[in-house]
Design a protein around this motif. Structure first.
Motif, PDB file in Angstrom:
ATOM      1  N   ILE A 150       0.803  -1.198  -0.019  1.00  0.00           N
ATOM      2  CA  ILE A 150      -0.045   0.020   0.000  1.00  0.00           C
ATOM      3  C   ILE A 150       0.879   1.383   0.084  1.00  0.00           C
ATOM      4  O   ILE A 150       0.679   2.228  -0.665  1.00  0.00           O
ATOM      5  N   LEU A 151       1.757   1.305   0.857  1.00  0.00           N
ATOM      6  CA  LEU A 151       2.883   2.483   1.007  1.00  0.00           C
ATOM      7  C   LEU A 151       3.462   2.637  -0.251  1.00  0.00           C
ATOM      8  O   LEU A 151       3.794   3.749  -0.601  1.00  0.00           O
ATOM      9  N   GLY A 152       3.892   1.472  -0.959  1.00  0.00           N
ATOM     10  CA  GLY A 152       5.030   1.514  -2.083  1.00  0.00           C
ATOM     11  C   GLY A 152       4.112   1.950  -3.319  1.00  0.00           C
ATOM     12  O   GLY A 152       4.850   2.673  -4.033  1.00  0.00           O
ATOM     13  N   LYS A 153       2.887   1.964  -3.250  1.00  0.00           N
ATOM     14  CA  LYS A 153       2.174   2.674  -4.468  1.00  0.00           C
ATOM     15  C   LYS A 153       2.436   4.056  -4.352  1.00  0.00           C
ATOM     16  O   LYS A 153       2.044   4.643  -5.566  1.00  0.00           O
ATOM     17  N   GLN A 154       2.752   4.738  -3.301  1.00  0.00           N
ATOM     18  CA  GLN A 154       2.675   6.252  -3.254  1.00  0.00           C
ATOM     19  C   GLN A 154       4.375   6.441  -2.974  1.00  0.00           C
ATOM     20  O   GLN A 154       4.508   7.593  -2.532  1.00  0.00           O
TER      21      GLN A 154
END
Length: 285
Positions: free
Chosen positions: A220-224
């Motif tokens: 989830i954090l990697g997407k941003q």
């Protein structure tokens, strides 16, 4: 989430307010669970209307609530030590979902320039009596100045927020380029979660819209374009969650059994890293 990647995982009851049942759907691509159906944003408030929603009050009506506040005091010092350990340019802090403002208060007394966001009106008013008029309704977050915070914290908040990508994108915009994002969430792959299954109190449907694993949080954090640089345990959560789970499972708080399961969960997590709740420290990639 992609409907094609969703698989039924578990069916859970809202023990706190409505008594309704909700499904947990597993997004196998991201490795997170989604509560289904998710209440519409205008309906979410009714699921928080309970005197037992302890993070929105400072009440100490019984032994359980008194113990909660003792542990909370210890946890606050640990949270403060964590943010003080960051090598930030300055000390500008935003606490999202700040509840009654205790973390903001301890940060302020230790030299941090503080700002808070809290959607619950009662909790927000309590927070303002402690730290001044620096706590705002959630709708005001878009009015905050971009790239103005060294640290943004969400202590057991992200799981409550709809539109995950939008929120994380906003935090990225509000952080300075070398700023730090700190997120604490329950871990559905912990031993206590596996033991209590549908009765695991940290599922807390439908208030918790999402349920994270370590892989899921990184995804989830990697997407941003955030990278998790450190993961830390919240060891008290295993005991607190197990105590509530015992109440849901058997109708009474079995302190001895809850302590046994909480202890077992923490001991197993020393080997696996799968604690009941985890703190993720993330920075820009």
């Amino acid at each position: 989430m992609s409907q094609a990647s969703n698989k039924a995982y578990l069916k859970c009851k809202d023990y706190s307010v409505s008594g309704e049942y909700f499904e947990l759907l597993h997004d196998t691509d991201l490795d997170i669970l989604e509560t289904s159906p998710q209440p519409k944003e205008e309906q979410l408030g009714q699921y928080y209307e309970s005197e037992d929603y302890i993070s929105h009050t400072d009440s100490k009506r019984n032994l359980f609530e008194k113990a909660y506040h003792v542990v909370k005091g210890i946890a606050l010092k640990r949270k403060l030590n964590l943010i003080n350990s960051f090598n930030t340019d300055e000390k500008f802090l935003l606490d999202v979902g700040c509840g009654t403002g205790d973390f903001l208060q301890i940060a302020k007394t230790n030299g941090w320039q503080i700002c808070g966001v809290e959607p619950d009106g009662g909790a927000r008013n309590l927070a303002c009596t402690k730290v001044g008029e620096v706590v705002y309704d959630a709708s005001k977050i878009n009015n905050l100045k971009p790239h103005s915070f060294d640290v943004i914290t969400l202590w057991h908040v992200l799981e409550h927020l709809p539109n995950l990508d939008t929120h994380i994108k906003n935090y990225k915009k509000l952080l300075k380029p070398n700023g730090v994002l700190v997120i604490a969430v329950p871990n559905y792959k912990s031993y206590d979660a596996q033991y209590y299954k549908a009765d695991w109190a940290a599922f807390d449907v439908p208030r918790h819209l999402w349920h994270f694993s370590q892989k899921g949080m990184s995804n989830i954090l990697g997407k941003q374009e955030f990278k998790v640089v450190k993961t830390l345990p919240m060891i008290f959560d295993a005991f607190y969650v197990s105590l509530l789970s015992e109440k849901y499972k058997s109708g009474k708080m079995n302190f001895i059994k809850a302590f046994q399961i909480g202890l077992q969960s923490n001991l197993k997590a020393k080997q696996t890293g799968e604690y009941s709740s985890l703190i993720y420290v993330a920075k820009n990639k």
